[in-house]
Design an enzyme around this catalytic site. Structure first.
Site, PDB file in Angstrom:
ATOM      1  N   TYR A  20       0.823  -1.220   0.000  1.00 58.87           N
ATOM      2  CA  TYR A  20       0.000   0.000   0.000  1.00 58.87           C
ATOM      3  C   TYR A  20       0.855   1.267   0.000  1.00 58.87           C
ATOM      4  CZ  TYR A  20      -4.319  -2.600   0.418  1.00 58.87           C
ATOM      5  OH  TYR A  20      -5.378  -3.427   0.150  1.00 58.87           O
TER       6      TYR A  20
ATOM      7  N   GLU B 113      -8.072  -7.097   5.410  1.00 52.78           N
ATOM      8  CA  GLU B 113      -7.192  -8.128   4.847  1.00 52.78           C
ATOM      9  C   GLU B 113      -6.407  -8.834   5.960  1.00 52.78           C
ATOM     10  OE1 GLU B 113      -5.289  -5.942   1.588  1.00 52.78           O
ATOM     11  OE2 GLU B 113      -7.274  -5.654   0.703  1.00 52.78           O
TER      12      GLU B 113
HETATM   13  C1  HEM Z   1      -6.566   1.791  -1.688  1.00 54.99           C
HETATM   14  C2  HEM Z   1      -5.942   0.908  -2.376  1.00 54.99           C
HETATM   15  C3  HEM Z   1      -6.534  -0.104  -3.314  1.00 54.99           C
HETATM   16  C4  HEM Z   1      -7.761  -0.186  -3.876  1.00 54.99           C
HETATM   17  C5  HEM Z   1      -8.908   0.745  -3.702  1.00 54.99           C
HETATM   18  C6  HEM Z   1      -7.793  -1.361  -4.701  1.00 54.99           C
HETATM   19  C7  HEM Z   1      -8.883  -1.805  -5.426  1.00 54.99           C
HETATM   20  C8  HEM Z   1      -8.940  -2.963  -6.148  1.00 54.99           C
HETATM   21  C9  HEM Z   1     -10.103  -3.487  -6.798  1.00 54.99           C
HETATM   22  C10 HEM Z   1     -11.444  -2.845  -6.785  1.00 54.99           C
HETATM   23  C11 HEM Z   1      -9.781  -4.627  -7.414  1.00 54.99           C
HETATM   24  C12 HEM Z   1     -10.684  -5.510  -8.249  1.00 54.99           C
HETATM   25  C13 HEM Z   1     -11.309  -6.587  -7.439  1.00 54.99           C
HETATM   26  C14 HEM Z   1     -12.240  -7.426  -8.278  1.00 54.99           C
HETATM   27  O1  HEM Z   1     -13.347  -6.983  -8.539  1.00 54.99           O
HETATM   28  O2  HEM Z   1     -11.854  -8.503  -8.690  1.00 54.99           O
HETATM   29  C15 HEM Z   1      -8.394  -4.839  -7.160  1.00 54.99           C
HETATM   30  C16 HEM Z   1      -7.686  -5.899  -7.645  1.00 54.99           C
HETATM   31  C17 HEM Z   1      -6.330  -6.009  -7.505  1.00 54.99           C
HETATM   32  N1  HEM Z   1      -5.524  -5.224  -6.719  1.00 54.99           N
HETATM   33 FE1  HEM Z   1      -6.078  -3.669  -5.602  1.00 54.99          FE
HETATM   34  N2  HEM Z   1      -6.591  -1.957  -4.634  1.00 54.99           N
HETATM   35  C18 HEM Z   1      -5.794  -1.234  -3.800  1.00 54.99           C
HETATM   36  C19 HEM Z   1      -4.511  -1.526  -3.450  1.00 54.99           C
HETATM   37  C20 HEM Z   1      -3.762  -2.512  -4.023  1.00 54.99           C
HETATM   38  C21 HEM Z   1      -2.392  -2.767  -3.724  1.00 54.99           C
HETATM   39  C22 HEM Z   1      -1.583  -2.053  -2.666  1.00 54.99           C
HETATM   40  C23 HEM Z   1      -1.992  -3.762  -4.535  1.00 54.99           C
HETATM   41  C24 HEM Z   1      -0.612  -4.354  -4.593  1.00 54.99           C
HETATM   42  C25 HEM Z   1       0.248  -4.155  -5.441  1.00 54.99           C
HETATM   43  C26 HEM Z   1      -3.127  -4.164  -5.335  1.00 54.99           C
HETATM   44  C27 HEM Z   1      -3.130  -5.150  -6.276  1.00 54.99           C
HETATM   45  C28 HEM Z   1      -4.243  -5.647  -6.880  1.00 54.99           C
HETATM   46  C29 HEM Z   1      -4.210  -6.761  -7.798  1.00 54.99           C
HETATM   47  C30 HEM Z   1      -2.976  -7.508  -8.228  1.00 54.99           C
HETATM   48  C31 HEM Z   1      -5.522  -6.995  -8.190  1.00 54.99           C
HETATM   49  C32 HEM Z   1      -6.014  -8.048  -9.175  1.00 54.99           C
HETATM   50  C33 HEM Z   1      -5.553  -7.627 -10.500  1.00 54.99           C
HETATM   51  C34 HEM Z   1      -5.934  -8.478 -11.624  1.00 54.99           C
HETATM   52  O3  HEM Z   1      -6.440  -9.582 -11.446  1.00 54.99           O
HETATM   53  O4  HEM Z   1      -5.691  -7.963 -12.697  1.00 54.99           O
HETATM   54  N3  HEM Z   1      -4.174  -3.388  -4.991  1.00 54.99           N
HETATM   55  N4  HEM Z   1      -7.913  -3.822  -6.383  1.00 54.99           N
END
Ligand code: HEM
Ligand SMILES: Cc1cc2nc3c(=O)[nH]c(=O)nc-3n(C[C@H](O)[C@H](O)[C@H](O)COP(=O)(O)OP(=O)(O)OC[C@H]3O[C@@H](n4cnc5c(N)ncnc54)[C@H](O)[C@@H]3O)c2cc1C
Ligand code: HEM
Length: 449
Positions: free
Chosen positions: A96, A138
């Site tokens: 984050y 988480e």
């Molecule tokens: C405030 C911070 C964050 C928000 C609001 C956020 C939001 C989201 C959302 C909405 C999804 C899609 C979930 C779904 O519907 O399947 C997602 C997926 C994901 N997030 Fe986050 N995220 C945050 C931080 C992070 C961080 C710190 C990482 C780490 C590097 C990260 C990595 C990912 C990855 C790898 C996916 C899945 C990507 C994929 O399958 O293409 N996110 N995130």
């Protein structure tokens, strides 16, 4: 520390500019972050980034978040899906810091001189309000998963062809220990090293059996690919229109005796097996969206044998699991089956391989097979986005409230975060983001159903 009223105003005032340049922000953010931290490529789905889904998603959520900043708790139900996905992928608190840094920096590049120190401080605070909520949930999930953190090695015990291009894998843990239970409908992440790009790629696969302590089963459809995708400049260009990466690698390369790595079961689309009410269950699926439904069906048969079930399944040609479903239905007068098939072969038999020679259409299903008169009936829907939107719309027309419709998208959840940009621009509504389709728990606060 909470945002002051002035800081809330500062954040909201930047929305029009950020909206206008949303895709640029997203590509700047991901591009800079992945250049500085190439190790994060192991977490991201290169295809979602290439097809613009992810940049669009980022804009949508930022607007949704900024629009709800004064009553952030309304976003909580929607966060569950993200947190489950993050944990399934092994995202950690330290990630984050990296993401926050590059996200705010990207805002700075776009806003230019408008990104004053006060704006930067306000956005930084806003980001951490959201980030801390996610990190907190988480941490709870990781705690619940106890000793199983990260990737666990499983051996393929059996590989079964369920239909054309659809294979089930029976996976036993290499460590020989018993497996934790899960809620039927949940998924696991699977990762494979893709030599052509030099990174791991993760995908989610629903568990397709009821919980067993000795093995898990997943069922994978080969994605032969066809669609054309825009390729942002920050991504490698060696992929053209292309067959799916992970599904093809697994089906072609993983056979009995091979190792497949999984994370702990996760996801908020599931049948609550602690709820022992015998309300009818309608399981609606299209294509490989059938997999979580088989898990739900098998669990109900095992635990609540008298519970009424309606099985409604659509497939183009080869129908996975139809024999299994027919066999269960034969001994159960309370189970209804409607199988739709669009491409019939000479060998097809009405009442066995299919019931309706058509695309899934709820108008063709007897009203009593949908248990519309029972106000407790629960509806589970899984399949491609268009299919789910259509089913949810029809069910609502039939008078079913969104609270009773659970949806699982086999891609990402665009529809959950549709934001009414007009209401933001005019400052009209501070309500929960408009949700075109309410998804499971997310339906609780959806504003416009
Ligand atoms: C405030 C911070 C964050 C928000 C609001 C956020 C939001 C989201 C959302 C909405 C999804 C899609 C979930 C779904 O519907 O399947 C997602 C997926 C994901 N997030 Fe986050 N995220 C945050 C931080 C992070 C961080 C710190 C990482 C780490 C590097 C990260 C990595 C990912 C990855 C790898 C996916 C899945 C990507 C994929 O399958 O293409 N996110 N995130
Ligand atoms: C919660 C959840 C549960 C799921 N459960 C299951 C399940 O039980 N069974 C199952 O089979 N699937 C399931 N899925 C889908 C699965 O996770 C994968 O998305 C699917 O297997 C495709 O992955 P892939 O790597 O083969 O395809 P990807 O490589 O991710 O490609 C996806 C699509 O994009 C196209 N594409 C890729 N690159 C390009 C390019 N450069 N140009 C043009 N087109 C391109 C491909 O042709 C393909 O159609 C689930 C998904 C989720 C989110
Ligand atoms: C304020 C910050 C953020 C908000 C409000 C936000 C919002 C969203 C939303 C609503 C989606 C879901 C739509 C969808 O699933 O298609 C999404 C998807 C995604 N977000 Fe964000 N996001 C934020 C920050 C981040 C950050 C910091 C990351 C990670 C580095 C991130 C990574 C992703 C990814 C990878 C997806 C696509 C998931 C997938 O395709 O499976 N987001 N984001």
């Amino acid at each position: 520390m909470a945002l002051t009223a002035h800081q809330v105003k500062i954040v909201r005032d930047t929305i029009p500019a950020l909206t206008e340049h949303g895709e640029l922000i997203a590509s700047t953010f991901y591009g800079n972050m992945l250049r500085a931290h190439p190790e994060l490529n192991d977490y991201f789905n290169t295809v979602n980034m290439a097809n613009g889904r992810q940049p669009r998603a980022l804009i949508a959520i930022i607007l949704s978040f900024a629009n709800n900043i004064t009553h952030i708790t309304e976003l909580i139900p929607k966060m569950e899906r993200m947190c489950q996905k993050h944990c399934s992928l092994g995202i950690l608190p330290e990630h984050y810091d990296i993401v926050g840094k590059y996200l705010i920096a990207a805002f700075g590049e776009i806003l230019g001189p408008a990104m004053t120190p006060a704006v930067q401080i306000a956005w930084n605070k806003a980001y951490w309000v959201l980030a801390k909520m996610l990190i907190g949930r988480e941490a709870q999930l990781y705690h619940d998963w106890q000793h199983w953190q990260g990737w666990r090695r499983f051996r393929v015990q059996q590989k079964v062809e369920e239909a054309e291009d659809v294979y089930s894998y029976y996976l036993v843990p290499e460590d020989g220990k018993l497996l934790p239970s899960f809620m039927p409908g949940q998924y696991v992440s699977v990762r494979v090293m893709v030599p052509e790009i030099g990174y791991w790629q993760n995908r989610q696969y629903s568990l397709s059996e009821q919980p067993k302590q000795e093995y898990y089963r997943i069922t994978i459809k080969r994605d032969r690919g066809a669609q054309s995708v825009r390729q942002p400049s920050y991504l490698w260009s060696s992929f053209g229109t292309h067959p799916g990466i992970v599904s093809n690698m697994i089906i072609d390369q993983k056979n009995v005796g091979d190792i497949i790595e999984l994370t702990h079961p996760a996801g908020e689309f599931f049948l609550d097996t602690y709820n022992t009410a015998n309300a009818p269950l309608v399981l609606l699926s299209a294509g490989v969206g059938v997999t979580p439904m088989v898990s739900i069906l098998n669990s109900v048969i095992e635990k609540q044998p008298s519970r009424p079930i309606s099985w409604i399944q659509g497939s183009r040609d080869s129908v996975p699991f139809y024999l299994h479903v027919r066999k269960i239905a034969r001994d159960r007068p309370t189970m209804k089956v409607n199988i739709f098939k669009t491409q019939l072969a000479d060998s097809d038999l009405a009442g066995i391989t299919y019931d309706h020679d058509a695309k899934i259409d709820l108008a063709k299903v007897h009203r009593e097979d949908l248990w519309l008169d029972n106000s407790a009936t629960e509806y589970f829907v899984c399949g491609p986005e268009q299919f789910m939107m259509e089913m949810a719309r029809r069910l609502r027309e039939f008078g079913v409230h969104s609270d009773r419709i659970k949806l699982e998208l086999f891609s990402t959840g665009d529809t959950e975060f549709q934001v009414d940009a007009l209401s933001i621009a005019s400052g009209r509504s501070l309500g929960a983001p408009r949700s075109g389709v309410a998804s499971g728990a997310a339906s609780t606060n959806s504003g416009s159903d």
